[in-house]
Scaffold this motif. Structure first.
Motif, PDB file in Angstrom:
ATOM      1  N   LEU A 333      17.991 -18.845   7.215  1.00 32.90           N
ATOM      2  CA  LEU A 333      17.305 -17.626   7.670  1.00 32.90           C
ATOM      3  C   LEU A 333      18.118 -16.387   7.294  1.00 32.90           C
ATOM      4  O   LEU A 333      17.552 -15.342   6.946  1.00 32.90           O
ATOM      5  CB  LEU A 333      17.089 -17.676   9.187  1.00 32.90           C
ATOM      6  CG  LEU A 333      16.017 -18.635   9.693  1.00 32.90           C
ATOM      7  CD1 LEU A 333      15.999 -18.641  11.223  1.00 32.90           C
ATOM      8  CD2 LEU A 333      14.642 -18.243   9.167  1.00 32.90           C
ATOM      9  N   LEU A 334      19.449 -16.500   7.369  1.00 28.25           N
ATOM     10  CA  LEU A 334      20.313 -15.389   6.944  1.00 28.25           C
ATOM     11  C   LEU A 334      20.080 -15.083   5.463  1.00 28.25           C
ATOM     12  O   LEU A 334      20.000 -13.915   5.061  1.00 28.25           O
ATOM     13  CB  LEU A 334      21.784 -15.751   7.191  1.00 28.25           C
ATOM     14  CG  LEU A 334      22.835 -14.707   6.788  1.00 28.25           C
ATOM     15  CD1 LEU A 334      22.644 -13.415   7.569  1.00 28.25           C
ATOM     16  CD2 LEU A 334      24.234 -15.257   7.009  1.00 28.25           C
ATOM     17  N   GLY A 335      19.942 -16.142   4.670  1.00 27.72           N
ATOM     18  CA  GLY A 335      19.641 -15.957   3.253  1.00 27.72           C
ATOM     19  C   GLY A 335      18.298 -15.272   3.045  1.00 27.72           C
ATOM     20  O   GLY A 335      18.145 -14.441   2.132  1.00 27.72           O
ATOM     21  N   ALA A 336      17.310 -15.605   3.913  1.00 30.85           N
ATOM     22  CA  ALA A 336      15.995 -14.960   3.811  1.00 30.85           C
ATOM     23  C   ALA A 336      16.106 -13.463   4.103  1.00 30.85           C
ATOM     24  O   ALA A 336      15.497 -12.632   3.410  1.00 30.85           O
ATOM     25  CB  ALA A 336      15.020 -15.624   4.780  1.00 30.85           C
ATOM     26  N   PHE A 337      16.895 -13.105   5.124  1.00 21.48           N
ATOM     27  CA  PHE A 337      17.126 -11.687   5.422  1.00 21.48           C
ATOM     28  C   PHE A 337      17.735 -10.986   4.210  1.00 21.48           C
ATOM     29  O   PHE A 337      17.325  -9.890   3.819  1.00 21.48           O
ATOM     30  CB  PHE A 337      18.074 -11.538   6.623  1.00 21.48           C
ATOM     31  CG  PHE A 337      17.388 -11.559   7.959  1.00 21.48           C
ATOM     32  CD1 PHE A 337      16.602 -10.496   8.371  1.00 21.48           C
ATOM     33  CD2 PHE A 337      17.557 -12.636   8.824  1.00 21.48           C
ATOM     34  CE1 PHE A 337      15.983 -10.503   9.610  1.00 21.48           C
ATOM     35  CE2 PHE A 337      16.940 -12.651  10.062  1.00 21.48           C
ATOM     36  CZ  PHE A 337      16.147 -11.587  10.456  1.00 21.48           C
ATOM     37  N   GLN A 338      18.731 -11.648   3.611  1.00 21.61           N
ATOM     38  CA  GLN A 338      19.445 -11.033   2.496  1.00 21.61           C
ATOM     39  C   GLN A 338      18.557 -10.888   1.263  1.00 21.61           C
ATOM     40  O   GLN A 338      18.749  -9.989   0.447  1.00 21.61           O
ATOM     41  CB  GLN A 338      20.701 -11.851   2.167  1.00 21.61           C
ATOM     42  CG  GLN A 338      21.762 -11.757   3.254  1.00 21.61           C
ATOM     43  CD  GLN A 338      22.917 -12.723   3.061  1.00 21.61           C
ATOM     44  OE1 GLN A 338      22.792 -13.696   2.318  1.00 21.61           O
ATOM     45  NE2 GLN A 338      24.035 -12.476   3.723  1.00 21.61           N
ATOM     46  N   ASN A 339      17.547 -11.764   1.123  1.00 22.52           N
ATOM     47  CA  ASN A 339      16.600 -11.631   0.019  1.00 22.52           C
ATOM     48  C   ASN A 339      15.837 -10.305   0.091  1.00 22.52           C
ATOM     49  O   ASN A 339      15.358  -9.799  -0.920  1.00 22.52           O
ATOM     50  CB  ASN A 339      15.605 -12.795   0.026  1.00 22.52           C
ATOM     51  CG  ASN A 339      16.194 -14.060  -0.563  1.00 22.52           C
ATOM     52  OD1 ASN A 339      17.350 -14.071  -0.998  1.00 22.52           O
ATOM     53  ND2 ASN A 339      15.431 -15.133  -0.574  1.00 22.52           N
ATOM     54  N   TYR A 340      15.711  -9.787   1.315  1.00 26.16           N
ATOM     55  CA  TYR A 340      15.030  -8.506   1.512  1.00 26.16           C
ATOM     56  C   TYR A 340      16.021  -7.333   1.534  1.00 26.16           C
ATOM     57  O   TYR A 340      15.649  -6.204   1.835  1.00 26.16           O
ATOM     58  CB  TYR A 340      14.245  -8.521   2.828  1.00 26.16           C
ATOM     59  CG  TYR A 340      13.004  -9.377   2.794  1.00 26.16           C
ATOM     60  CD1 TYR A 340      11.870  -8.965   2.115  1.00 26.16           C
ATOM     61  CD2 TYR A 340      12.980 -10.619   3.438  1.00 26.16           C
ATOM     62  CE1 TYR A 340      10.731  -9.747   2.085  1.00 26.16           C
ATOM     63  CE2 TYR A 340      11.843 -11.407   3.407  1.00 26.16           C
ATOM     64  CZ  TYR A 340      10.709 -10.966   2.730  1.00 26.16           C
ATOM     65  OH  TYR A 340       9.583 -11.748   2.690  1.00 26.16           O
ATOM     66  N   GLY A 341      17.288  -7.627   1.267  1.00 27.97           N
ATOM     67  CA  GLY A 341      18.292  -6.571   1.299  1.00 27.97           C
ATOM     68  C   GLY A 341      18.692  -6.168   2.706  1.00 27.97           C
ATOM     69  O   GLY A 341      19.204  -5.068   2.924  1.00 27.97           O
ATOM     70  N   ILE A 342      18.466  -7.057   3.683  1.00 28.76           N
ATOM     71  CA  ILE A 342      18.797  -6.776   5.086  1.00 28.76           C
ATOM     72  C   ILE A 342      19.984  -7.636   5.482  1.00 28.76           C
ATOM     73  O   ILE A 342      19.978  -8.859   5.275  1.00 28.76           O
ATOM     74  CB  ILE A 342      17.602  -7.079   6.011  1.00 28.76           C
ATOM     75  CG1 ILE A 342      16.410  -6.185   5.647  1.00 28.76           C
ATOM     76  CG2 ILE A 342      17.979  -6.891   7.479  1.00 28.76           C
ATOM     77  CD1 ILE A 342      15.128  -6.571   6.359  1.00 28.76           C
ATOM     78  N   GLN A 343      21.014  -7.040   6.048  1.00 26.46           N
ATOM     79  CA  GLN A 343      22.188  -7.777   6.513  1.00 26.46           C
ATOM     80  C   GLN A 343      22.210  -7.772   8.036  1.00 26.46           C
ATOM     81  O   GLN A 343      22.469  -6.746   8.653  1.00 26.46           O
ATOM     82  CB  GLN A 343      23.478  -7.156   5.979  1.00 26.46           C
ATOM     83  CG  GLN A 343      24.743  -7.883   6.429  1.00 26.46           C
ATOM     84  CD  GLN A 343      24.764  -9.352   6.003  1.00 26.46           C
ATOM     85  OE1 GLN A 343      24.516  -9.682   4.845  1.00 26.46           O
ATOM     86  NE2 GLN A 343      25.053 -10.247   6.944  1.00 26.46           N
TER      87      GLN A 343
END
Length: 503
Positions: A333-343
């Motif tokens: 899920l963290l990777g999914a956030f990062q795919n959107y440029g969200i940390q």
């Protein structure tokens, strides 16, 4: 009031038709993923990550959260009906739930699992809403000594409450610890116990071990030693809980919730520890101890299922507030956030407030959806018991084989799967519990790393475990759990000898 206002805004976003549809699809997919052995939410979310390129961020995160939650619900179904956990977090459910199914109470077991998951998920979501920053602040203060002793506590609890004897429980636990050592050393990078086999350099997959011991082992054991269905194994008296079962379930739901939620907020092995601890607590507190391991105790299903769902919800606290994933699925899920440029991190609640609160609101909605989806289907799931055993166990072997092969497309994994299945048959044949193997395998490498880090902090001295207040408290708890049952047994034995002594 500010939290309430933001939550209402989150509900307004999550309740749009398109987001409700994504939530429903996620819940259905998650339930199916949980039911199928060998496929977990982490694999499902990983396979579906490409949708982040096309789907809006809020919708996709609600979808992934639905899969995560739904898998926890679905995992209890095959655990109860077939003694085949779809998820490692539902291993404990299999122990008592399957016994209930075999004694004609599958409906009650499925109902208490579904309602317990709903109760725990809802309470835990409220706690995420209100106390996320506070809980994360406490969790981040724990260091390697505390994490190591937390895992030792889990080891002691597992060996104490599972198996016909503590010796058998410890034997199974140490077998799991040994399996967990296979692969590359986390610090030095040296290969350990791989026997020169390249496929073992990454270690043995937990899913492969769990499916081999539980699904394959169960199917082969039934074929080899219980060729005919025992009388009453496929009977079902009711699909609802009686008043007494409600009375026995609700305290277990609450206890399981408050055991599970704190564990979800810390990287201490996911939902396995709280489910085993909850099972141990229920077994100690129950007035129906004779049902545990025989006909099946409903508290042994209600408590661990609640702990499982509360722990799953708790993983969102460090993920959203610190950007720290405490489970495999949370990492994806963290990777999914990062795919959107969200940390994810402390600033997430201000920079992406609408997303965070819509995600939290979707958890409330998803809980209700899953309850509505699962309770009416209790009767349908129970009908699985009417399928002839040969077809049923052949189906389990097919799904287990496809699930494991789908992970790495490796023939070696299939050979290993059936080798582990034969080990599971042997353990069942001689009354060795299989669940401690998985616990030792999961927590062994984590405990090793935390022990090394703790000793490094103490500059080579073991006194570091006594110098920190929280680790000292945990050490005392471990000693109490280890010694109290033996002291109580000794005292009870002395009383019996005094009573029968001649006057």
């Amino acid at each position: 009031m500010d939290v309430f206002t933001q939550l209402m805004a989150g509900f307004a976003t999550a309740a749009t038709p398109i987001n409700l549809l994504w939530c429903l699809i996620g819940c259905v997919v998650g339930t199916a993923v949980g039911v199928l052995p060998g496929i977990g939410p982490a694999v499902a979310v990983a396979m579906l990550l490409p949708i982040t390129a096309k789907v809006e961020v809020t919708a996709s995160m609600i979808f992934f959260a639905g899969i995560y939650y739904g898998a926890m619900y679905g995992g209890s179904t095959t655990s109860i009906l077939l003694n085949t956990p779809g998820e490692t977090g539902t291993m404990v459910t299999a122990m008592e739930g399957n016994k209930m199914a075999k004694s004609g109470r599958a409906g009650a077991a499925l109902a208490t699992a579904a309602i317990g998951s709903f109760v725990a998920g809802t309470i835990a979501t409220v706690m995420v809403t209100l106390f996320a920053p506070l809980v994360a602040e406490f969790a981040v203060k724990l260091g390697p000594p505390e994490y190591f002793l937390l895992m030792v506590l889990a080891f002691v609890a597992v060996s104490a409450v599972l198996g016909k004897s503590t010796l058998r429980g410890l034997t199974a636990l140490f077998l799991g610890l040994a399996v967990g050592l296979i692969g590359l050393d986390q610090i030095t990078g040296q290969a350990r116990y791989t026997l020169g086999v390249p496929e073992l350099l990454d270690g043995i997959e937990v899913v492969l071990m769990a499916v081999g011991l539980f699904a394959v082992g169960e199917a082969l054991y039934m074929v080899l030693y219980e060729g005919k269905v025992k009388p009453g194994q496929s009977k079902m008296s009711t699909v609802h809980m009686t008043g007494l079962e409600w009375k026995r379930s609700w305290p277990a739901w609450l206890r399981g919730t408050f055991i599970g939620f704190p564990f979800g907020t810390i990287p201490a092995g996911g939902s396995e520890i709280p489910t085993f601890l909850s099972y141990g607590v229920e077994r100690k507190l129950s007035k129906h101890t004779e049902e545990f391991g025989t006909t099946g105790a409903i508290e042994g299903v209600a408590g661990p299922e609640a702990a499982n769902n509360a722990a799953v919800t708790g993983t969102l606290v460090p993920l959203l507030t610190l950007g720290i994933p405490t489970s495999t699925t949370a990492a994806i899920l963290l990777g999914a956030f990062q795919n959107y440029g969200i940390q994810p991190g402390p600033q997430l609640f201000t920079t992406s407030s609408a997303l965070v609160w819509a995600l939290i609101a979707s958890l409330y909605i998803g809980n209700v959806m899953l309850l509505v989806l699962n309770l009416p289907l209790v009767g349908l799931w129970v009908k699985l018991l009417k399928i002839p055993r040969p077809y049923l166990y052949a189906g389990i072997l097919i799904f287990a084989t496809l699930g494991v092969y789908g992970m790495r497309q490796s023939v070696f994994d299939l050979v290993l799967l059936y080798g582990i299945g034969l080990l599971g048959v042997g353990m069942r044949r001689f009354d060795f519990p299989t669940a401690p193997v998985i616990v030792g395998m999961i927590l062994g490498p984590l405990a090793e790393a935390q022990l090394r880090n703790a000793v490094s902090i103490g500059e080579g001295s073991a006194l570091v475990f006594l110098q920190r207040p929280m680790s000292l408290v945990l050490l005392l708890v471990v000693l109490v759990v280890l010694l109290l049952p033996r002291i109580a047994k000794f005292v009870a034995g002395r009383k019996d000898r005094v009573q029968i002594a001649p006057i």
